[in-house]
Design an enzyme around this catalytic site. Structure first.
Site, short mmCIF file in Angstrom:
data_model
loop_
_atom_site.label_atom_id
_atom_site.label_comp_id
_atom_site.label_asym_id
_atom_site.label_seq_id
_atom_site.Cartn_x
_atom_site.Cartn_y
_atom_site.Cartn_z
N SER A 93 -8.30 12.48 4.24
CA SER A 93 -6.87 12.74 4.28
C SER A 93 -6.45 13.14 5.70
O SER A 93 -6.67 12.40 6.64
CB SER A 93 -6.50 13.81 3.24
OG SER A 93 -5.11 13.87 3.06
N TRP A 184 0.57 6.18 -1.65
CA TRP A 184 1.17 6.97 -0.59
C TRP A 184 0.47 6.71 0.74
O TRP A 184 1.08 6.76 1.81
CB TRP A 184 1.08 8.44 -0.97
CG TRP A 184 1.97 9.39 -0.22
CD1 TRP A 184 1.56 10.47 0.52
CD2 TRP A 184 3.40 9.41 -0.15
NE1 TRP A 184 2.63 11.16 1.04
CE2 TRP A 184 3.78 10.52 0.63
CE3 TRP A 184 4.39 8.60 -0.68
CZ2 TRP A 184 5.11 10.84 0.91
CZ3 TRP A 184 5.72 8.91 -0.41
CH2 TRP A 184 6.07 10.01 0.36
N HIS A 235 -6.29 10.13 -4.72
CA HIS A 235 -6.52 10.63 -3.36
C HIS A 235 -7.57 11.73 -3.42
O HIS A 235 -7.29 12.86 -3.81
CB HIS A 235 -5.20 11.17 -2.82
CG HIS A 235 -5.25 11.62 -1.39
ND1 HIS A 235 -5.22 10.74 -0.34
CD2 HIS A 235 -5.28 12.86 -0.85
CE1 HIS A 235 -5.25 11.42 0.80
NE2 HIS A 235 -5.30 12.71 0.52
#
Length: 256
Positions: A93, A184, A235
């Site tokens: 991330s 996203w 994620h």
């Protein structure tokens, strides 16, 4: 690496731990380098470089995290148990964004692995898909240089895009990932970034096996200087991800 020791490396020191199998793993918490808060990010290593905080293009939190990764590499060069010529920098991330930047800035990292790094990581900004430059700068104003905010809802004016960041890692191997439920982070845009970095790797006569379209879900591209997978799920950083990171590293370290 030859022995069965791992290292947990923190901003405040280094702690040994026992590990059953190679390789070594070292980890530091990014908040120890720069707290991940817009009111506090300057209260870490940036205290050493106060001039960065006054510059429009000065280093902020993500840059500080990448800087800290290089300081870990400084330590590795002093440890006889660590082969510092075979160190991969890995991040998930926002850590994936920092890993890409660390690898671009510091050529001592032999390999770069960015997991679900998304906007201002591996994903192309000009696609304006998922998290945009404006969204990331609004939600995390402390991550990037102040000058980056001029491109809020103005991506087409960017002088660069993320495939150029990937290209800066050449000729060293780079591996990025996505997840099917993490739109996203723009899986397609992340893959296209790799495809558009190919011409730079080709200058070094490096072998890559990327196809024009992304591979099938849960299919990893390993035998290539540019690797990739898009796994099923959210994620996250999973066993599937780590398994393929190790496969990718094993392939390249064997073929040096």
């Amino acid at each position: 690496m030859p022995n069965q020791r791992c290292l947990r490396i923190h901003y405040r020191g280094i702690e040994d731990c026992q590990w059953k199998n190679d390789p070594h793993i070292a980890a530091f918490h990014v908040a120890d380098a720069a707290p991940d808060k817009k009111e506090e990010y300057m209260n870490g290593v940036l205290q050493l470089y106060p001039e960065q905080l006054t510059k429009d293009n000065g280093m902020r939190a993500v840059g500080a995290w990448a800087w800290a990764a290089s300081r870990v590499m400084d330590y590795f060069k002093t440890d006889k148990d660590v082969n510092f010529k075979k160190v991969a920098v890995v991040g998930h991330s926002r850590g994936g964004k920092a890993a890409l930047w660390a690898g671009a800035e510091d050529q001592r990292f032999a390999m770069v692995i960015a997991n679900c790094s998304g906007n201002t990581g591996a994903a192309l900004s000009r696609r304006k898909f998922g998290e945009t430059v404006e969204v990331i700068n609004t939600n995390f104003p402390h991550w990037f240089a102040a000058s980056y905010k001029k491109y809020n809802d103005n991506e087409n004016a960017l002088p660069v895009d993320q495939h150029m960041l990937v290209s800066l890692i050449a000729p060293r191997p780079v591996y990025t990932t996505n997840a099917t439920k993490d739109l996203w982070a723009d899986p397609k845009g992340s893959y296209l970034s790799l495809v558009n970095a190919e011409p730079v790797y080709a200058l070094y006569d490096k072998h890559f096996t990327l196809t024009a379209e992304p591979p099938a879900v849960n299919t990893a591209i390993i035998n290539s200087v540019i690797g990739y997978h898009n796994r099923e799920g959210i994620h996250d950083l999973t066993v599937f991800d780590w398994t393929n990171f190790v496969r990718f590293a094993n392939f390249h370290y064997r073929h040096e």
